[in-house]
Design an enzyme around this catalytic site. Structure first.
Site, PDB file in Angstrom:
ATOM      1  N   CYS A 115       0.821  -1.210   0.000  1.00  0.00           N
ATOM      2  CA  CYS A 115       0.000   0.000   0.000  1.00  0.00           C
ATOM      3  C   CYS A 115       0.859   1.266   0.000  1.00  0.00           C
ATOM      4  O   CYS A 115       1.973   1.272   0.521  1.00  0.00           O
ATOM      5  CB  CYS A 115      -0.871   0.041   1.250  1.00  0.00           C
ATOM      6  SG  CYS A 115      -1.862  -1.414   1.485  1.00  0.00           S
TER       7      CYS A 115
ATOM      8  N   ARG B  18       5.286  -0.109  -6.046  1.00  0.00           N
ATOM      9  CA  ARG B  18       5.212  -0.925  -4.830  1.00  0.00           C
ATOM     10  C   ARG B  18       4.228  -2.080  -4.983  1.00  0.00           C
ATOM     11  O   ARG B  18       4.233  -3.000  -4.169  1.00  0.00           O
ATOM     12  CB  ARG B  18       4.769  -0.045  -3.644  1.00  0.00           C
ATOM     13  CG  ARG B  18       5.765   1.029  -3.293  1.00  0.00           C
ATOM     14  CD  ARG B  18       5.118   2.116  -2.465  1.00  0.00           C
ATOM     15  NE  ARG B  18       4.860   1.703  -1.105  1.00  0.00           N
ATOM     16  CZ  ARG B  18       5.608   2.033  -0.054  1.00  0.00           C
ATOM     17  NH1 ARG B  18       6.669   2.778  -0.236  1.00  0.00           N
ATOM     18  NH2 ARG B  18       5.302   1.638   1.146  1.00  0.00           N
TER      19      ARG B  18
ATOM     20  N   TRP C 174      -2.989  -2.754  -1.440  1.00  0.00           N
ATOM     21  CA  TRP C 174      -2.610  -4.135  -1.729  1.00  0.00           C
ATOM     22  C   TRP C 174      -3.380  -4.969  -0.717  1.00  0.00           C
ATOM     23  O   TRP C 174      -3.107  -4.907   0.480  1.00  0.00           O
ATOM     24  CB  TRP C 174      -1.095  -4.275  -1.567  1.00  0.00           C
ATOM     25  CG  TRP C 174      -0.553  -5.598  -1.993  1.00  0.00           C
ATOM     26  CD1 TRP C 174      -0.312  -6.014  -3.282  1.00  0.00           C
ATOM     27  CD2 TRP C 174      -0.137  -6.674  -1.146  1.00  0.00           C
ATOM     28  NE1 TRP C 174       0.203  -7.283  -3.271  1.00  0.00           N
ATOM     29  CE2 TRP C 174       0.322  -7.713  -1.984  1.00  0.00           C
ATOM     30  CE3 TRP C 174      -0.120  -6.865   0.231  1.00  0.00           C
ATOM     31  CZ2 TRP C 174       0.789  -8.911  -1.488  1.00  0.00           C
ATOM     32  CZ3 TRP C 174       0.346  -8.066   0.736  1.00  0.00           C
ATOM     33  CH2 TRP C 174       0.806  -9.073  -0.128  1.00  0.00           C
TER      34      TRP C 174
ATOM     35  N   ASN D  60      -1.954   2.109   5.802  1.00  0.00           N
ATOM     36  CA  ASN D  60      -1.072   0.989   5.425  1.00  0.00           C
ATOM     37  C   ASN D  60      -0.830   0.179   6.687  1.00  0.00           C
ATOM     38  O   ASN D  60      -0.664   0.757   7.761  1.00  0.00           O
ATOM     39  CB  ASN D  60       0.301   1.485   4.956  1.00  0.00           C
ATOM     40  CG  ASN D  60       0.237   2.221   3.645  1.00  0.00           C
ATOM     41  OD1 ASN D  60      -0.807   2.294   3.022  1.00  0.00           O
ATOM     42  ND2 ASN D  60       1.370   2.776   3.239  1.00  0.00           N
ATOM     43  N   GLY D  61      -0.708  -1.129   6.544  1.00  0.00           N
ATOM     44  CA  GLY D  61      -0.405  -1.958   7.710  1.00  0.00           C
ATOM     45  C   GLY D  61      -1.555  -2.889   8.043  1.00  0.00           C
ATOM     46  O   GLY D  61      -2.491  -3.055   7.245  1.00  0.00           O
TER      47      GLY D  61
ATOM     48  N   GLU E 265      17.320 -18.366  -6.937  1.00  0.00           N
ATOM     49  CA  GLU E 265      16.945 -17.017  -7.360  1.00  0.00           C
ATOM     50  C   GLU E 265      16.391 -17.042  -8.793  1.00  0.00           C
ATOM     51  O   GLU E 265      15.417 -16.348  -9.106  1.00  0.00           O
ATOM     52  CB  GLU E 265      18.162 -16.082  -7.235  1.00  0.00           C
ATOM     53  CG  GLU E 265      18.029 -14.696  -7.835  1.00  0.00           C
ATOM     54  CD  GLU E 265      16.910 -13.846  -7.245  1.00  0.00           C
ATOM     55  OE1 GLU E 265      16.256 -14.274  -6.280  1.00  0.00           O
ATOM     56  OE2 GLU E 265      16.659 -12.753  -7.784  1.00  0.00           O
TER      57      GLU E 265
ATOM     58  N   LYS F 238      12.670 -15.763  -9.853  1.00  0.00           N
ATOM     59  CA  LYS F 238      12.431 -14.750 -10.886  1.00  0.00           C
ATOM     60  C   LYS F 238      11.424 -15.266 -11.900  1.00  0.00           C
ATOM     61  O   LYS F 238      10.500 -14.566 -12.293  1.00  0.00           O
ATOM     62  CB  LYS F 238      13.727 -14.390 -11.646  1.00  0.00           C
ATOM     63  CG  LYS F 238      14.735 -13.529 -10.957  1.00  0.00           C
ATOM     64  CD  LYS F 238      14.349 -12.095 -10.738  1.00  0.00           C
ATOM     65  CE  LYS F 238      13.631 -11.920  -9.437  1.00  0.00           C
ATOM     66  NZ  LYS F 238      14.368 -11.592  -8.276  1.00  0.00           N
TER      67      LYS F 238
ATOM     68  N   GLU G  55       7.834 -15.540 -10.416  1.00  0.00           N
ATOM     69  CA  GLU G  55       7.272 -14.222 -10.095  1.00  0.00           C
ATOM     70  C   GLU G  55       6.684 -13.503 -11.295  1.00  0.00           C
ATOM     71  O   GLU G  55       5.604 -12.949 -11.213  1.00  0.00           O
ATOM     72  CB  GLU G  55       8.419 -13.316  -9.616  1.00  0.00           C
ATOM     73  CG  GLU G  55       8.578 -13.157  -8.161  1.00  0.00           C
ATOM     74  CD  GLU G  55       9.698 -12.167  -7.883  1.00  0.00           C
ATOM     75  OE1 GLU G  55       9.409 -11.208  -7.181  1.00  0.00           O
ATOM     76  OE2 GLU G  55      10.840 -12.347  -8.353  1.00  0.00           O
TER      77      GLU G  55
ATOM     78  N   HIS H  79      16.802 -37.739  -5.265  1.00  0.00           N
ATOM     79  CA  HIS H  79      16.096 -38.003  -4.008  1.00  0.00           C
ATOM     80  C   HIS H  79      14.629 -37.579  -4.089  1.00  0.00           C
ATOM     81  O   HIS H  79      13.980 -37.403  -3.074  1.00  0.00           O
ATOM     82  CB  HIS H  79      16.799 -37.291  -2.847  1.00  0.00           C
ATOM     83  CG  HIS H  79      18.197 -37.771  -2.655  1.00  0.00           C
ATOM     84  ND1 HIS H  79      18.494 -39.026  -2.169  1.00  0.00           N
ATOM     85  CD2 HIS H  79      19.390 -37.193  -2.946  1.00  0.00           C
ATOM     86  CE1 HIS H  79      19.814 -39.190  -2.142  1.00  0.00           C
ATOM     87  NE2 HIS H  79      20.371 -38.085  -2.613  1.00  0.00           N
TER      88      HIS H  79
ATOM     89  N   LYS I 269       6.151  -4.404  -3.985  1.00  0.00           N
ATOM     90  CA  LYS I 269       7.595  -4.146  -3.974  1.00  0.00           C
ATOM     91  C   LYS I 269       8.145  -4.131  -2.559  1.00  0.00           C
ATOM     92  O   LYS I 269       9.172  -4.707  -2.274  1.00  0.00           O
ATOM     93  CB  LYS I 269       7.868  -2.815  -4.677  1.00  0.00           C
ATOM     94  CG  LYS I 269       9.335  -2.440  -4.763  1.00  0.00           C
ATOM     95  CD  LYS I 269      10.063  -3.377  -5.691  1.00  0.00           C
ATOM     96  CE  LYS I 269      11.567  -3.185  -5.671  1.00  0.00           C
ATOM     97  NZ  LYS I 269      12.255  -4.372  -6.217  1.00  0.00           N
TER      98      LYS I 269
HETATM   99  C1  F6R Z   1      11.816 -10.927  -5.381  1.00  0.00           C
HETATM  100  C2  F6R Z   1      11.773  -9.851  -4.419  1.00  0.00           C
HETATM  101  C3  F6R Z   1      11.392 -10.187  -3.018  1.00  0.00           C
HETATM  102  C4  F6R Z   1      12.234  -9.355  -2.034  1.00  0.00           C
HETATM  103  C5  F6R Z   1      11.727  -9.572  -0.601  1.00  0.00           C
HETATM  104  C6  F6R Z   1      12.565  -8.840   0.419  1.00  0.00           C
HETATM  105  O1  F6R Z   1      12.166 -10.472  -6.645  1.00  0.00           O
HETATM  106  O2  F6R Z   1      12.013  -8.730  -4.736  1.00  0.00           O
HETATM  107  O3  F6R Z   1      11.516 -11.550  -2.760  1.00  0.00           O
HETATM  108  O4  F6R Z   1      13.571  -9.726  -2.153  1.00  0.00           O
HETATM  109  O5  F6R Z   1      10.400  -9.135  -0.507  1.00  0.00           O
HETATM  110  O6  F6R Z   1      12.551  -7.475   0.197  1.00  0.00           O
HETATM  111  P1  F6R Z   1      13.676  -6.523   0.779  1.00  0.00           P
HETATM  112  O7  F6R Z   1      14.958  -6.891   0.124  1.00  0.00           O
HETATM  113  O8  F6R Z   1      13.215  -5.129   0.417  1.00  0.00           O
HETATM  114  O9  F6R Z   1      13.718  -6.743   2.251  1.00  0.00           O
END
Ligand code: F6R
Length: 605
Positions: A2, A27, A74, A99-100, A478, A482, A485, A501, A600
């Protein structure tokens, strides 16, 4: 997650609010809205579509006013729907955005319903709007200070009353909120980026602060109700940093910015010094006997990679924990441990809570690797290294990850030096390799056309496996994150030795298996794992090094990275995986920068 923007001015604030919402779009959100004080009434417009659609709605309705609040939501409590979108009203007198998460919302709702309040949404936010209205005594600032005492949980709120036309009151606890100071106009927002181009005079509110925003006044009280002065900082507007330039998406821009981001992150480093991490770091590094890394998502994978470096180079044992697990787990605290949090945003609720949990257990040596110098994470940690990735807009983290790795490699060397485990020759060799990183990244980015060709094949798949061994296992993790996501393809990563396994049962001709295959000590082992895949008809997509002997053949597709990058190889090998996800998403037509359901900055737990 949010976003909030609110303004009090002598001009129509609608364009400022909408521009602020656009700047907060990165975000992630699923609905948005704006409310204004217009001719002695509250008016609002809300949408479950994009901010651009909200803007069209607002224009059509000719909404303009001098005082207003706006929000991107959000969804947490209640589906993404117009009636759940903020701002929420209470009896056409109070308008509020939040927010929250309010943990005691059920109890408060019951109390307010008993007092005759009618609820239009399923949100916890509407509870706060009615609570403020219920307690309202003609002075919104005093009322909000009283009302927030009734709230349990995390909140950043901005609220105004129809009875006080030139006033917005805001408060924060557990969710970030900043004040933008202008000339005869003042603002609050969830981050400084929302106000880029409007004001660069920023106050970072502290936990428990409540702020009274009027045309000529910004008055802050702390959690105890005591008036406090908070420093006004000049925060350079990010406007140019958030322009797309020649790129189609922020994610693409950010992938290609990595040579610059790494160069900036390592700028000015001519030698390894613990003090790069803050005053007193040498004494701390000398003292500690282990490292505990806390992070979420991509940042957690950066931590997993660092474990390999720190244990092999500095010879210090490392535990890497998912922050949301660690914060609730009964663990055995070690006061001699260095607690390292890793976070792009510096506002991730779980990571902040995990840090507090560690400190609460007596672990006082804290350090953060963070991309936002003004974030809560940096304020909470004794030591810090600020990565200079620059603003990361795409929800999927790319340049933040590689700059975290660069900073973590630096931390490894500083720890090794403090323990007397880094000779001058080793230091010089590592520094040389680090200086070469931007050029090396550039040559990896040049592989893009080959990766585009693979992406066409991936776009038709619904499942994929990623394999890696040793320090490249977190890189495989990772890569899978990606892909899922932004393309919504189901992807899983395994340490290649684990294949037999269990996951081998998934391998058929239909299964693409991405293999991170640098020419390191484990390459022969990895080749055996690749044979296991081929024998079941699986299609291998291999990222190898220039000097490896893996050749393309039926069912084995190979792209070679231009060099073998040795210890720094993970920083390079993740880049083709980012590009593969990006181009697969393009081919599938998904919303690359704002993938569904994701945010974000994850400021709720
Ligand atoms: C994936 C991604 C998330 C962040 C996670 C932690 O592409 O961006 O998995 O890595 O939400 O966020 P930060 O690094 O801001 O604590």
């Amino acid at each position: 997650m949010c976003g909030i923007v609110a303004a009090v001015a002598q001009i129509n604030v609608t364009p400022i609010l909408l521009e602020g919402l656009k700047r907060l779009e990165y975000r992630g959100y699923d609905s948005c809205g704006v409310a204004l004080h217009i001719d002695g009434k509250l008016q609002r417009s809300r949408s479950t579509s994009r901010v651009a659609d909200l803007e069209a709605q607002v224009e059509k309705a000719h909404l303009s006013g001098f005082t207003g609040i706006a929000h991107t939501r959000w969804a947490t409590h209640g589906a993404p729907a117009t009636h759940n979108a903020h701002p929420h009203f209470s009896r056409d007198r109070i308008a509020l955005v939040h927010n929250g998460i309010i943990e005691n919302h059920d109890e408060l709702r019951a109390e307010l319903q008993a007092a005759g309040y009618h609820f239009e949404s399923q949100t916890d936010t509407e509870v706060i709007a009615h609570l403020v209205n219920h307690m309202y005594n003609g002075d919104l600032f005093a009322t909000v200070q009283q009302a927030v005492r009734r709230l349990t949980g995390a909140y950043a709120i901005a609220v105004f009353s129809v009875d006080e036309p030139h006033r917005v009151v805001a408060a924060r606890q557990g969710s970030p909120l900043i004040v933008g100071v202008g000339q005869g106009q003042n603002f609050v927002a969830s981050d400084a980026m929302a106000l880029a181009g409007t004001t660069d005079q920023i106050i970072y509110l502290e936990e428990g602060d409540v702020v009274d925003l009027q045309l000529q006044r910004v008055w802050i009280v702390d959690a105890a109700g005591k008036a406090v002065e908070r420093e006004v900082k000049t925060v350079h507007a990010y406007s140019s940093a958030v322009e797309l330039g020649p790129y189609q998406h922020y994610m693409q821009k950010e992938i290609f910015e990595q040579p610059r981001a790494i160069a900036d992150t390592l700028e000015g480093i001519t030698g390894i010094m613990p003090e790069l991490f803050g005053d007193g770091a040498f004494n701390v590094f000398k003292q500690i006997d282990s490292v505990l890394i806390l992070a979420c998502g991509t940042s957690y994978y950066a931590g997993l990679t660092a474990k390999y470096w720190i244990e092999s180079i500095a010879k210090i044992p490392v535990n890497v924990e998912i922050a949301s697990e660690y914060r609730y787990r009964d663990s055995v605290p070690n006061p001699n441990s260095l607690v390292v949090t890793i976070s792009q945003s510096g506002e991730t609720a779980d990571t902040l809570a995990a840090l507090k949990h560690a400190r609460g257990q007596g672990m006082q040596h804290t350090l953060t690797i963070c991309n936002v110098a003004t974030s809560a994470m940096v304020r909470e940690c004794a030591l810090a290294y600020i990565t200079r990735a620059g603003v990361e807009v795409g929800v999927a983290s790319t340049k933040a990850f590689t700059t975290q790795l660069a900073a973590l490699f630096l931390l490894t060397l500083a720890l090794a030096q403090s323990k007397g485990r880094l000779s001058e020759e080793q230091e010089a060799a590592h520094l040389k390799a680090m200086r070469h990183l931007p050029a090396a990244l550039q040559s990896v980015l040049a592989l893009e056309p080959h990766i585009v060709a693979w992406a066409e094949a991936f776009a038709r798949k619904e499942n994929a496996l990623f394999l890696g061994r040793g320090i490249h296992y977190p890189i495989a993790l990772e890569g899978a994150l990606k892909l899922k996501e932004i393309t919504y393809i189901h992807a899983e990563a395994y340490a290649a030795g684990e294949l037999k396994h269990g996951p081998l049962a998934l391998v058929t001709e239909e299964m693409p298996v991405v293999t991170v295959a640098p020419n390191d000590a484990l390459i022969e082992k990895l080749k055996s794992n690749m044979q296991e895949v081929r024998a079941r008809g699986g299609q291998l997509y291999v990222f190898a090094d220039a000097d490896s002997h893996i050749k393309s053949s039926e069912g084995v597709h190979v792209i070679r990275l231009p060099e073998n990058y040795g210890l720094l190889s993970p920083i390079l090998h993740v880049v083709p995986l980012q590009l593969l996800s990006y181009h697969t998403a393009l081919a599938r037509g998904t919303d690359v920068d704002k993938p569904r359901n994701l945010a974000k900055s994850v400021t709720v737990e």
